[in-house]
Design an enzyme around this catalytic site. Structure first.
Site, PDB file in Angstrom:
ATOM      1  N   TYR A 150     -12.603  -2.175  -3.994  1.00 16.41           N
ATOM      2  CA  TYR A 150     -13.148  -2.225  -2.638  1.00 16.41           C
ATOM      3  C   TYR A 150     -14.678  -2.124  -2.619  1.00 16.41           C
ATOM      4  O   TYR A 150     -15.246  -1.765  -1.587  1.00 16.41           O
ATOM      5  CB  TYR A 150     -12.523  -1.122  -1.789  1.00 16.41           C
ATOM      6  CG  TYR A 150     -11.123  -1.439  -1.310  1.00 16.41           C
ATOM      7  CD1 TYR A 150     -10.878  -2.538  -0.485  1.00 16.41           C
ATOM      8  CD2 TYR A 150     -10.038  -0.649  -1.652  1.00 16.41           C
ATOM      9  CE1 TYR A 150      -9.605  -2.840  -0.026  1.00 16.41           C
ATOM     10  CE2 TYR A 150      -8.753  -0.940  -1.199  1.00 16.41           C
ATOM     11  CZ  TYR A 150      -8.553  -2.036  -0.383  1.00 16.41           C
ATOM     12  OH  TYR A 150      -7.285  -2.328   0.076  1.00 16.41           O
ATOM     13  N   ASN A 181      -2.150   0.280   6.606  1.00 15.42           N
ATOM     14  CA  ASN A 181      -1.693  -0.982   7.217  1.00 15.42           C
ATOM     15  C   ASN A 181      -0.807  -1.797   6.278  1.00 15.42           C
ATOM     16  O   ASN A 181      -0.762  -3.021   6.366  1.00 15.42           O
ATOM     17  CB  ASN A 181      -2.879  -1.780   7.766  1.00 15.42           C
ATOM     18  CG  ASN A 181      -3.806  -2.292   6.679  1.00 15.42           C
ATOM     19  OD1 ASN A 181      -3.679  -1.918   5.509  1.00 15.42           O
ATOM     20  ND2 ASN A 181      -4.728  -3.163   7.048  1.00 15.42           N
ATOM     21  N   GLU A 241      -9.521 -10.991  -7.561  1.00 11.79           N
ATOM     22  CA  GLU A 241      -8.610  -9.861  -7.379  1.00 11.79           C
ATOM     23  C   GLU A 241      -7.423  -9.940  -8.349  1.00 11.79           C
ATOM     24  O   GLU A 241      -6.979  -8.913  -8.890  1.00 11.79           O
ATOM     25  CB  GLU A 241      -8.153  -9.797  -5.920  1.00 11.79           C
ATOM     26  CG  GLU A 241      -9.323  -9.466  -4.982  1.00 11.79           C
ATOM     27  CD  GLU A 241      -8.960  -9.454  -3.503  1.00 11.79           C
ATOM     28  OE1 GLU A 241      -7.797  -9.757  -3.148  1.00 11.79           O
ATOM     29  OE2 GLU A 241      -9.847  -9.118  -2.691  1.00 11.79           O
ATOM     30  N   HIS A 262      -2.369  -5.398   1.622  1.00 11.24           N
ATOM     31  CA  HIS A 262      -3.645  -6.089   1.466  1.00 11.24           C
ATOM     32  C   HIS A 262      -3.355  -7.513   1.026  1.00 11.24           C
ATOM     33  O   HIS A 262      -2.413  -7.747   0.281  1.00 11.24           O
ATOM     34  CB  HIS A 262      -4.505  -5.404   0.391  1.00 11.24           C
ATOM     35  CG  HIS A 262      -5.655  -6.268  -0.061  1.00 11.24           C
ATOM     36  ND1 HIS A 262      -6.832  -6.323   0.631  1.00 11.24           N
ATOM     37  CD2 HIS A 262      -5.766  -7.151  -1.084  1.00 11.24           C
ATOM     38  CE1 HIS A 262      -7.641  -7.201   0.027  1.00 11.24           C
ATOM     39  NE2 HIS A 262      -7.014  -7.716  -1.017  1.00 11.24           N
ATOM     40  N   LYS A 311       0.815  -1.222   0.000  1.00 14.60           N
ATOM     41  CA  LYS A 311       0.000   0.000   0.000  1.00 14.60           C
ATOM     42  C   LYS A 311       0.852   1.277   0.000  1.00 14.60           C
ATOM     43  O   LYS A 311       2.050   1.239   0.247  1.00 14.60           O
ATOM     44  CB  LYS A 311      -0.942  -0.037   1.217  1.00 14.60           C
ATOM     45  CG  LYS A 311      -1.971  -1.184   1.159  1.00 14.60           C
ATOM     46  CD  LYS A 311      -3.014  -1.045   2.270  1.00 14.60           C
ATOM     47  CE  LYS A 311      -4.028  -2.187   2.200  1.00 14.60           C
ATOM     48  NZ  LYS A 311      -5.134  -1.972   3.183  1.00 14.60           N
TER      49      LYS A 311
HETATM   50  P1  CMP Z   1      -7.723  -4.401   3.334  1.00 12.68           P
HETATM   51  O1  CMP Z   1      -7.306  -5.824   3.530  1.00 12.68           O
HETATM   52  O2  CMP Z   1      -7.040  -3.680   2.229  1.00 12.68           O
HETATM   53  O3  CMP Z   1      -9.305  -4.350   3.085  1.00 12.68           O
HETATM   54  C1  CMP Z   1     -10.102  -3.237   3.461  1.00 12.68           C
HETATM   55  C2  CMP Z   1      -9.309  -2.196   4.171  1.00 12.68           C
HETATM   56  O4  CMP Z   1     -10.036  -1.193   4.819  1.00 12.68           O
HETATM   57  C3  CMP Z   1      -8.500  -2.836   5.264  1.00 12.68           C
HETATM   58  O5  CMP Z   1      -7.450  -3.598   4.692  1.00 12.68           O
HETATM   59  C4  CMP Z   1      -8.077  -1.612   6.092  1.00 12.68           C
HETATM   60  O6  CMP Z   1      -6.823  -1.111   5.713  1.00 12.68           O
HETATM   61  C5  CMP Z   1      -9.140  -0.567   5.724  1.00 12.68           C
HETATM   62  N1  CMP Z   1      -9.836  -0.050   6.883  1.00 12.68           N
HETATM   63  C6  CMP Z   1      -9.872   1.239   7.250  1.00 12.68           C
HETATM   64  N2  CMP Z   1     -10.608   1.399   8.334  1.00 12.68           N
HETATM   65  C7  CMP Z   1     -11.064   0.181   8.701  1.00 12.68           C
HETATM   66  C8  CMP Z   1     -11.884  -0.289   9.765  1.00 12.68           C
HETATM   67  N3  CMP Z   1     -12.398   0.511  10.686  1.00 12.68           N
HETATM   68  N4  CMP Z   1     -12.153  -1.624   9.814  1.00 12.68           N
HETATM   69  C9  CMP Z   1     -11.649  -2.467   8.859  1.00 12.68           C
HETATM   70  N5  CMP Z   1     -10.852  -2.065   7.839  1.00 12.68           N
HETATM   71  C10 CMP Z   1     -10.577  -0.747   7.761  1.00 12.68           C
END
Ligand code: CMP
Length: 139
Positions: free
Chosen positions: A50, A113, A127, A116, A10
């Site tokens: 998403y 974070n 995906e 993904h 990311k």
């Molecule tokens: P990802 O695996 O990319 O899939 C959805 C993303 O939403 C997740 O990782 C997080 O980085 C992001 N995200 C942001 N806020 C939240 C939240 N409150 N709960 C879950 N995912 C979140």
């Protein structure tokens, strides 16, 4: 069985020049990078990727973040690749992630974070197809 999963490094990670460090952890976990490209996602690409989170309160900010800088999309191959990748990534929220995981090591927040990873084999296929043509994947 040897299977494939989809990964995104990311914008928080590319910004901090961590592409190699993250990829090294993936490789050390037994995953092989069989496709990789650095892209700047369009708003459309991020919203489509998403779409399952469309109704969530964080959807707009998530799409802002994912288009805030370059990402590296990858196809990873290995024994039980989806689970193997999820194990090395750690919990979505870095505050909950185990020691030694990518998110514990590098993630800044639940949004920023670092990585993904697909949550199922079925989603992995969807995906991978979303970002890669067949001929871009070299196993
Ligand atoms: P990802 O695996 O990319 O899939 C959805 C993303 O939403 C997740 O990782 C997080 O980085 C992001 N995200 C942001 N806020 C939240 C939240 N409150 N709960 C879950 N995912 C979140």
């Amino acid at each position: 069985a040897v299977t494939r999963t989809f990964s995104i490094i990311k914008p928080d990670a590319t910004r901090r020049n961590l592409t190699g460090a993250v990829t090294k952890m993936l490789e050390e976990a037994g995953l092989r990078v069989v496709a990789s490209k650095r892209i700047h996602m369009t708003r459309e690409q991020a919203e489509g990727f998403y779409a399952v989170h469309k109704e969530r309160p964080f959807y707009g900010e998530l799409c802002d973040f994912m288009t805030s800088g370059p990402v590296v999309v990858q196809v990873l191959e290995g024994e039980d690749a989806v689970k193997r990748n999820r194990d090395v990534m750690g919990a979505t929220n870095p505050a909950d992630a185990a020691e030694g995981t990518i998110r514990k090591t590098f993630a800044e927040s639940i949004e920023a974070n670092t990585v993904h990873g697909s949550d199922s084999e079925e989603n992995a296929k969807i995906e991978i197809d979303y970002f890669f043509d067949k001929d871009e994947i070299v196993g």
